[in-house]
Motif scaffolding. Structure first.
Motif, mmCIF file in Angstrom:
data_model
loop_
_atom_site.group_PDB
_atom_site.id
_atom_site.type_symbol
_atom_site.label_atom_id
_atom_site.label_comp_id
_atom_site.label_asym_id
_atom_site.label_seq_id
_atom_site.Cartn_x
_atom_site.Cartn_y
_atom_site.Cartn_z
ATOM 1 N N SER A 14 -120.080 -31.097 2.048
ATOM 2 C CA SER A 14 -120.389 -32.506 2.627
ATOM 3 C C SER A 14 -119.990 -32.980 3.714
ATOM 4 C CB SER A 14 -120.111 -33.638 1.241
ATOM 5 O OG SER A 14 -118.800 -33.678 0.951
ATOM 6 N N PRO A 18 -120.397 -39.960 1.546
ATOM 7 C CA PRO A 18 -120.483 -39.877 0.051
ATOM 8 C C PRO A 18 -119.841 -38.639 -0.504
ATOM 9 C CG PRO A 18 -122.349 -40.784 1.161
ATOM 10 C CD PRO A 18 -121.363 -40.532 2.218
ATOM 11 N N TYR A 21 -116.003 -38.567 -0.253
ATOM 12 C CA TYR A 21 -115.226 -39.547 -1.029
ATOM 13 C C TYR A 21 -115.286 -39.027 -2.486
ATOM 14 C CZ TYR A 21 -113.683 -43.956 -2.867
ATOM 15 O OH TYR A 21 -112.980 -45.045 -3.422
ATOM 16 N N GLN A 95 -124.546 -32.025 0.866
ATOM 17 C CA GLN A 95 -125.107 -33.308 1.453
ATOM 18 C C GLN A 95 -126.110 -33.063 2.578
ATOM 19 O OE1 GLN A 95 -122.114 -36.550 1.567
ATOM 20 N NE2 GLN A 95 -123.201 -37.423 3.407
ATOM 21 N N ILE A 123 -126.287 -34.152 -2.966
ATOM 22 C CA ILE A 123 -126.405 -35.679 -2.715
ATOM 23 C C ILE A 123 -127.129 -35.916 -1.495
ATOM 24 C CG2 ILE A 123 -124.839 -37.682 -2.052
ATOM 25 C CD1 ILE A 123 -122.614 -36.197 -3.296
ATOM 26 N N ASP A 139 -126.571 -46.368 4.258
ATOM 27 C CA ASP A 139 -126.380 -47.335 3.183
ATOM 28 C C ASP A 139 -127.166 -48.239 3.381
ATOM 29 O OD1 ASP A 139 -123.846 -47.805 1.335
ATOM 30 O OD2 ASP A 139 -124.445 -49.655 2.218
ATOM 31 N N GLN A 165 -119.709 -49.605 1.900
ATOM 32 C CA GLN A 165 -120.736 -48.802 1.869
ATOM 33 C C GLN A 165 -120.979 -48.753 0.242
ATOM 34 O OE1 GLN A 165 -118.065 -48.066 4.278
ATOM 35 N NE2 GLN A 165 -119.395 -49.418 5.237
ATOM 36 N N ASP A 168 -123.475 -45.578 -0.742
ATOM 37 C CA ASP A 168 -122.648 -44.329 -0.216
ATOM 38 C C ASP A 168 -121.702 -44.057 -1.456
ATOM 39 O OD1 ASP A 168 -124.406 -44.252 1.969
ATOM 40 O OD2 ASP A 168 -122.656 -44.181 3.339
ATOM 41 N N VAL A 169 -120.803 -45.126 -1.852
ATOM 42 C CA VAL A 169 -119.520 -44.817 -2.531
ATOM 43 C C VAL A 169 -120.016 -45.147 -4.193
ATOM 44 C CG1 VAL A 169 -117.343 -45.643 -3.038
ATOM 45 C CG2 VAL A 169 -118.107 -45.301 -0.611
ATOM 46 N N GLY A 172 -123.961 -42.785 -4.211
ATOM 47 C CA GLY A 172 -123.418 -41.409 -4.208
ATOM 48 C C GLY A 172 -122.315 -40.757 -4.723
ATOM 49 N N SER A 173 -121.118 -41.347 -4.330
ATOM 50 C CA SER A 173 -119.689 -40.680 -4.521
ATOM 51 C C SER A 173 -119.443 -40.733 -6.184
ATOM 52 C CB SER A 173 -118.564 -41.304 -3.668
ATOM 53 O OG SER A 173 -118.958 -41.345 -2.452
ATOM 54 N N MET A 200 -128.723 -41.562 -3.365
ATOM 55 C CA MET A 200 -128.329 -42.815 -3.327
ATOM 56 C C MET A 200 -128.984 -44.284 -3.562
ATOM 57 S SD MET A 200 -125.493 -41.820 -0.155
ATOM 58 C CE MET A 200 -126.577 -40.394 0.552
#
Length: 373
Positions: A14, A18, A21, A95, A123, A139, A165, A168-169, A172-173, A200
């Motif tokens: 990745s 995202p 992290y 990703q 992701i 995002d 974000q 994203d976080v 996604g994360s 996401m």
């Protein structure tokens, strides 16, 4: 004791925010993470200011505790390196847009044939299916399509560009880590690996939570400044005399009563529990006027011992020095590789027995090539 994931090996393809992290969280919990990065395809987080000793602080944070393999996946022989490595890995996380890993010769079906127990997490912005699966986005786009932006911000100015974000976080994360760990448990029970598809946009849509429930099941579309929690009531931010802000979350009667008493507005206690929009506007106007009369430090002193759900809006540096976050070890020193430490945000989950560790700051690209090639 070592972190709870010390037996987990992760191969990370990745970039940006995202995926990195997510794998940072896994590394903090003890997973052995090897990040595979193309030497000729720059990850912007490596050069994003501010820099410390010529290295981006975003990179040193997001890729802490990971090893780095510099490998151009488009070059002949690179796929063979990955096929050799994946035999010993539990998780692959990538990703790219849908289909890219297949074109590189290291897609899920290929890697699963080599390692049937593999957990493979992809992701993307919109997922592996649907009309938007190949569409580019960021995002702000995911939050917009997911309906989140539509009920945030102010009526006059519209949705705000957030300082963090969220898609994203939080999307996604965190959902990637949740999915991976659930798949690990499933594999422990059945011996089966599996493919995980993280969108996401899907995750951001799920974050609508109460507003989403009100809309889908209750038929009530939430607009900016229309509900109890998005500015439609006195639950809000208020500007102080020195241009700072105070957050007021005194929703329950016992808290709103203490709020009014601390501000010297005891005659307005009944308005705080009212559902009447006009009375809420009257209360908000009174709170705005009163809070604007004094500085933030004044109100911090007033509410220091008042259990009223009122707190100052702090900067990140102020938050890092706050006694609560200090007591929770949310600022840690991470090894730069030369014995000195870089301040970074700490790991937020507290385990009783398996203490997470930040390891080392993000390494130079290809720093571990000799070990893997």
């Amino acid at each position: 004791m070592p972190g709870p994931l010390t037996q987990l090996k992760v191969l990370d393809f990745s970039t940006l925010l995202p995926g990195p992290y997510a794998t940072m969280l896994l590394a903090d919990m003890g997973a052995d993470v090897l990040r595979v990065e193309a030497p000729g395809r720059l990850d912007l987080t490596r050069v994003m200011p501010p820099l410390e000793d010529g290295v981006s602080t975003a990179h040193t944070f997001l890729n802490r505790g990971k090893r780095s393999l510099g490998l151009d996946l488009k070059k002949e022989g690179s796929a063979d390196v990955i096929k050799r490595l994946v035999k010993d890995y539990d998780v692959v996380i990538e990703q790219f847009r849908p289909g890219v890993m297949d074109r590189l010769g290291i897609g899920y079906d290929t890697l699963k044939a080599i390692n049937p127990n593999l957990i493979y997490c992809a992701i993307t912005g919109y997922g592996q299916t649907g009309p938007y699966k190949d569409r580019a986005g960021h995002d702000i786009n995911y939050l917009s399509l997911a309906g989140v932006s539509s009920h945030c911000g102010r009526k006059e100015t519209g949705p705000p560009p957030l300082g963090i974000q969220v898609a994203d976080v939080a999307g996604g994360s965190h959902h990637a880590v949740m999915g991976i760990l659930a798949a690990v448990i499933h594999r422990q029970q059945t011996g089966e690996g599996q493919y995980i598809d993280i969108s996401m946009t899907d995750a951001a849509f799920a974050l609508n939570a109460m507003a989403g429930a009100a809309c889908l099941a209750g038929g009530q579309e939430q607009k900016p400044e229309s509900s109890l929690l998005n500015g439609g009531a006195f639950y809000d931010y208020y500007r102080t005399s020195d241009g700072r802000w105070l957050s007021v979350g005194s929703l329950e009667p016992q808290f709103s009563s203490r709020l009014c008493e601390a501000l010297g507005l005891t005659e307005l206690k009944s308005l705080a529990v009212s559902q009447n929009p006009d009375q809420q506007k009257t209360l908000k106007a009174a709170l705005s006027e009163r809070i604007a009369e004094e500085s933030l430090s004044h109100w911090q002193a007033v509410f220091a011992n008042a259990d009223a759900c009122v707190e100052p809006v702090l900067t990140i540096s102020e938050a890092a020095e706050h006694p609560q976050l200090q007591a929770r070890n949310m600022v840690v020193g991470v090894d730069r590789g030369d014995g000195t430490l870089q301040k970074q945000i700490g790991f937020p989950i507290k385990f009783e027995k398996t203490k997470p560790e930040a390891g080392w700051i993000g390494k130079k690209l290809g720093a571990d090539n000799d070990d893997y090639l």
